[in-house]
Scaffold this motif. Structure first.
Motif, PDB file in Angstrom:
ATOM      1  N   LYS A 125      23.852  56.491  18.270  1.00 14.30           N
ATOM      2  CA  LYS A 125      24.103  57.493  17.248  1.00 14.30           C
ATOM      3  C   LYS A 125      23.351  57.100  15.981  1.00 14.30           C
ATOM      4  O   LYS A 125      23.354  55.959  15.571  1.00 14.30           O
ATOM      5  CB  LYS A 125      25.596  57.580  16.968  1.00 14.30           C
ATOM      6  N   THR A 126      22.716  58.061  15.352  1.00 13.80           N
ATOM      7  CA  THR A 126      22.014  57.783  14.102  1.00 13.80           C
ATOM      8  C   THR A 126      22.794  58.386  12.937  1.00 13.80           C
ATOM      9  O   THR A 126      23.589  59.304  13.111  1.00 13.80           O
ATOM     10  CB  THR A 126      20.587  58.370  14.108  1.00 13.80           C
ATOM     11  N   HIS A 127      22.550  57.864  11.768  1.00  9.66           N
ATOM     12  CA  HIS A 127      23.209  58.318  10.554  1.00  9.66           C
ATOM     13  C   HIS A 127      22.131  58.739   9.566  1.00  9.66           C
ATOM     14  O   HIS A 127      21.192  57.998   9.328  1.00  9.66           O
ATOM     15  CB  HIS A 127      24.057  57.196   9.949  1.00  9.66           C
ATOM     16  N   LYS A 128      22.261  59.942   9.007  1.00 14.45           N
ATOM     17  CA  LYS A 128      21.282  60.400   8.031  1.00 14.45           C
ATOM     18  C   LYS A 128      21.477  59.670   6.710  1.00 14.45           C
ATOM     19  O   LYS A 128      22.583  59.533   6.231  1.00 14.45           O
ATOM     20  CB  LYS A 128      21.424  61.906   7.822  1.00 14.45           C
ATOM     21  N   GLU A 129      20.379  59.209   6.158  1.00 14.57           N
ATOM     22  CA  GLU A 129      20.455  58.502   4.882  1.00 14.57           C
ATOM     23  C   GLU A 129      20.588  59.492   3.735  1.00 14.57           C
ATOM     24  O   GLU A 129      20.098  60.613   3.792  1.00 14.57           O
ATOM     25  CB  GLU A 129      19.216  57.631   4.686  1.00 14.57           C
ATOM     26  N   ARG A 130      21.262  59.048   2.689  1.00 11.03           N
ATOM     27  CA  ARG A 130      21.456  59.820   1.461  1.00 11.03           C
ATOM     28  C   ARG A 130      21.167  58.905   0.276  1.00 11.03           C
ATOM     29  O   ARG A 130      21.563  57.749   0.268  1.00 11.03           O
ATOM     30  CB  ARG A 130      22.903  60.307   1.320  1.00 11.03           C
ATOM     31  N   TRP A 131      20.487  59.430  -0.726  1.00  4.59           N
ATOM     32  CA  TRP A 131      20.265  58.659  -1.943  1.00  4.59           C
ATOM     33  C   TRP A 131      21.559  58.559  -2.729  1.00  4.59           C
ATOM     34  O   TRP A 131      22.301  59.519  -2.849  1.00  4.59           O
ATOM     35  CB  TRP A 131      19.209  59.325  -2.827  1.00  4.59           C
ATOM     36  N   LEU A 132      21.833  57.365  -3.293  1.00  2.00           N
ATOM     37  CA  LEU A 132      23.023  57.162  -4.116  1.00  2.00           C
ATOM     38  C   LEU A 132      22.716  57.155  -5.609  1.00  2.00           C
ATOM     39  O   LEU A 132      23.628  57.235  -6.411  1.00  2.00           O
ATOM     40  CB  LEU A 132      23.705  55.841  -3.748  1.00  2.00           C
ATOM     41  N   GLY A 133      21.472  57.029  -5.996  1.00  2.00           N
ATOM     42  CA  GLY A 133      21.120  57.040  -7.417  1.00  2.00           C
ATOM     43  C   GLY A 133      20.993  55.668  -8.050  1.00  2.00           C
ATOM     44  O   GLY A 133      20.779  55.564  -9.253  1.00  2.00           O
ATOM     45  N   GLY A 134      21.122  54.605  -7.277  1.00  2.00           N
ATOM     46  CA  GLY A 134      20.938  53.248  -7.799  1.00  2.00           C
ATOM     47  C   GLY A 134      19.485  52.832  -7.669  1.00  2.00           C
ATOM     48  O   GLY A 134      18.845  53.116  -6.665  1.00  2.00           O
ATOM     49  N   VAL A 135      18.942  52.178  -8.707  1.00  2.00           N
ATOM     50  CA  VAL A 135      17.556  51.703  -8.670  1.00  2.00           C
ATOM     51  C   VAL A 135      17.500  50.233  -9.066  1.00  2.00           C
ATOM     52  O   VAL A 135      18.272  49.774  -9.901  1.00  2.00           O
ATOM     53  CB  VAL A 135      16.622  52.537  -9.587  1.00  2.00           C
ATOM     54  N   ARG A 136      16.589  49.505  -8.437  1.00  2.00           N
ATOM     55  CA  ARG A 136      16.410  48.077  -8.734  1.00  2.00           C
ATOM     56  C   ARG A 136      15.863  47.918 -10.141  1.00  2.00           C
ATOM     57  O   ARG A 136      14.965  48.626 -10.561  1.00  2.00           O
ATOM     58  CB  ARG A 136      15.438  47.455  -7.728  1.00  2.00           C
ATOM     59  N   ASP A 137      16.411  46.974 -10.887  1.00  2.00           N
ATOM     60  CA  ASP A 137      15.961  46.679 -12.232  1.00  2.00           C
ATOM     61  C   ASP A 137      14.897  45.594 -12.147  1.00  2.00           C
ATOM     62  O   ASP A 137      15.199  44.435 -11.915  1.00  2.00           O
ATOM     63  CB  ASP A 137      17.142  46.214 -13.088  1.00  2.00           C
ATOM     64  N   ARG A 138      13.643  45.977 -12.301  1.00  2.00           N
ATOM     65  CA  ARG A 138      12.537  45.018 -12.240  1.00  2.00           C
ATOM     66  C   ARG A 138      12.066  44.614 -13.634  1.00  2.00           C
ATOM     67  O   ARG A 138      11.008  44.030 -13.788  1.00  2.00           O
ATOM     68  CB  ARG A 138      11.380  45.596 -11.436  1.00  2.00           C
ATOM     69  N   SER A 139      12.857  44.913 -14.651  1.00  2.00           N
ATOM     70  CA  SER A 139      12.467  44.552 -16.020  1.00  2.00           C
ATOM     71  C   SER A 139      12.523  43.037 -16.203  1.00  2.00           C
ATOM     72  O   SER A 139      13.131  42.319 -15.416  1.00  2.00           O
ATOM     73  CB  SER A 139      13.401  45.224 -17.024  1.00  2.00           C
ATOM     74  N   GLN A 140      11.904  42.572 -17.255  1.00  2.00           N
ATOM     75  CA  GLN A 140      11.880  41.140 -17.560  1.00  2.00           C
ATOM     76  C   GLN A 140      13.288  40.589 -17.788  1.00  2.00           C
ATOM     77  O   GLN A 140      13.545  39.420 -17.563  1.00  2.00           O
ATOM     78  CB  GLN A 140      11.021  40.879 -18.797  1.00  2.00           C
ATOM     79  N   SER A 141      14.204  41.443 -18.229  1.00  2.00           N
ATOM     80  CA  SER A 141      15.554  40.988 -18.541  1.00  2.00           C
ATOM     81  C   SER A 141      16.489  41.011 -17.324  1.00  2.00           C
ATOM     82  O   SER A 141      17.641  40.616 -17.423  1.00  2.00           O
ATOM     83  CB  SER A 141      16.153  41.856 -19.649  1.00  2.00           C
ATOM     84  N   ALA A 142      15.992  41.447 -16.174  1.00  2.00           N
ATOM     85  CA  ALA A 142      16.835  41.506 -14.973  1.00  2.00           C
ATOM     86  C   ALA A 142      17.327  40.108 -14.629  1.00  2.00           C
ATOM     87  O   ALA A 142      16.570  39.146 -14.637  1.00  2.00           O
ATOM     88  CB  ALA A 142      16.059  42.099 -13.804  1.00  2.00           C
ATOM     89  N   SER A 143      18.614  40.024 -14.310  1.00  2.00           N
ATOM     90  CA  SER A 143      19.208  38.705 -14.066  1.00  2.00           C
ATOM     91  C   SER A 143      18.863  38.137 -12.695  1.00  2.00           C
ATOM     92  O   SER A 143      18.946  36.943 -12.480  1.00  2.00           O
ATOM     93  CB  SER A 143      20.725  38.782 -14.233  1.00  2.00           C
ATOM     94  N   SER A 144      18.487  38.989 -11.751  1.00  2.00           N
ATOM     95  CA  SER A 144      18.132  38.534 -10.409  1.00  2.00           C
ATOM     96  C   SER A 144      17.433  39.667  -9.681  1.00  2.00           C
ATOM     97  O   SER A 144      17.423  40.802 -10.152  1.00  2.00           O
ATOM     98  CB  SER A 144      19.389  38.122  -9.635  1.00  2.00           C
ATOM     99  N   PRO A 145      16.857  39.394  -8.501  1.00  2.00           N
ATOM    100  CA  PRO A 145      16.253  40.488  -7.730  1.00  2.00           C
ATOM    101  C   PRO A 145      17.303  41.466  -7.221  1.00  2.00           C
ATOM    102  O   PRO A 145      16.982  42.499  -6.677  1.00  2.00           O
ATOM    103  CB  PRO A 145      15.546  39.781  -6.575  1.00  2.00           C
ATOM    104  N   TYR A 146      18.571  41.136  -7.418  1.00  3.90           N
ATOM    105  CA  TYR A 146      19.654  42.011  -6.983  1.00  3.90           C
ATOM    106  C   TYR A 146      20.258  42.770  -8.152  1.00  3.90           C
ATOM    107  O   TYR A 146      21.376  43.255  -8.075  1.00  3.90           O
ATOM    108  CB  TYR A 146      20.733  41.191  -6.262  1.00  3.90           C
ATOM    109  N   SER A 147      19.528  42.867  -9.265  1.00  2.00           N
ATOM    110  CA  SER A 147      20.003  43.623 -10.416  1.00  2.00           C
ATOM    111  C   SER A 147      19.689  45.104 -10.209  1.00  2.00           C
ATOM    112  O   SER A 147      18.566  45.461  -9.864  1.00  2.00           O
ATOM    113  CB  SER A 147      19.320  43.148 -11.699  1.00  2.00           C
ATOM    114  N   TRP A 148      20.685  45.933 -10.425  1.00  2.00           N
ATOM    115  CA  TRP A 148      20.541  47.368 -10.200  1.00  2.00           C
ATOM    116  C   TRP A 148      21.067  48.141 -11.401  1.00  2.00           C
ATOM    117  O   TRP A 148      21.932  47.662 -12.127  1.00  2.00           O
ATOM    118  CB  TRP A 148      21.332  47.799  -8.958  1.00  2.00           C
ATOM    119  N   THR A 149      20.539  49.342 -11.614  1.00  2.00           N
ATOM    120  CA  THR A 149      21.068  50.273 -12.600  1.00  2.00           C
ATOM    121  C   THR A 149      21.183  51.627 -11.910  1.00  2.00           C
ATOM    122  O   THR A 149      20.626  51.832 -10.828  1.00  2.00           O
ATOM    123  CB  THR A 149      20.145  50.427 -13.828  1.00  2.00           C
TER     124      THR A 149
END
Length: 102
Positions: A1-25
């Motif tokens: 069974k497959t599941h259709k993906e949906r966007w949630l609106g979260g984006v990775r924060d790649r700014s210099q101030s991001a605390s880790s590669p797992y920082s999101w806004t």
């Protein structure tokens, strides 16, 4: 069974101030509440799990994710088509065309 993906609106924060590669806004720039604060495992903890492990119900993220595959997966989608459990989160290439959750 497959599941259709949906966007949630979260984006990775790649700014210099991001605390880790797992920082999101959120796409409007507002802070992203840590899944750990909601009683789930932290992004980094789920990402560190082996993808061959069964899906952990305490991870909102698909096991092994977010993984930033190709150094370009900067948006959060839900319902990954490779997951055996619907509703899990995955980092995905932002130019993919999915429906979205409002």
């Amino acid at each position: 069974k497959t599941h259709k993906e949906r966007w949630l609106g979260g984006v990775r924060d790649r700014s210099q101030s991001a605390s880790s590669p797992y920082s999101w806004t959120w796409s409007d720039g507002s802070p992203f509440v840590s899944t750990a604060l909601l009683g789930f495992k932290d992004h980094a903890e789920c990402a560190a799990m082996d993808q061959s492990d069964p899906q952990d119900p305490d991870c909102l993220w698909l096991i092994g994710n977010p993984d930033d595959a190709g150094d370009r997966e900067d948006c959060i989608a839900m319902g990954n088509s490779v997951a055996t459990v619907g509703g899990v989160w995955n980092d995905a290439f932002c130019l993919m065309q999915f429906q979205f959750v409002c």
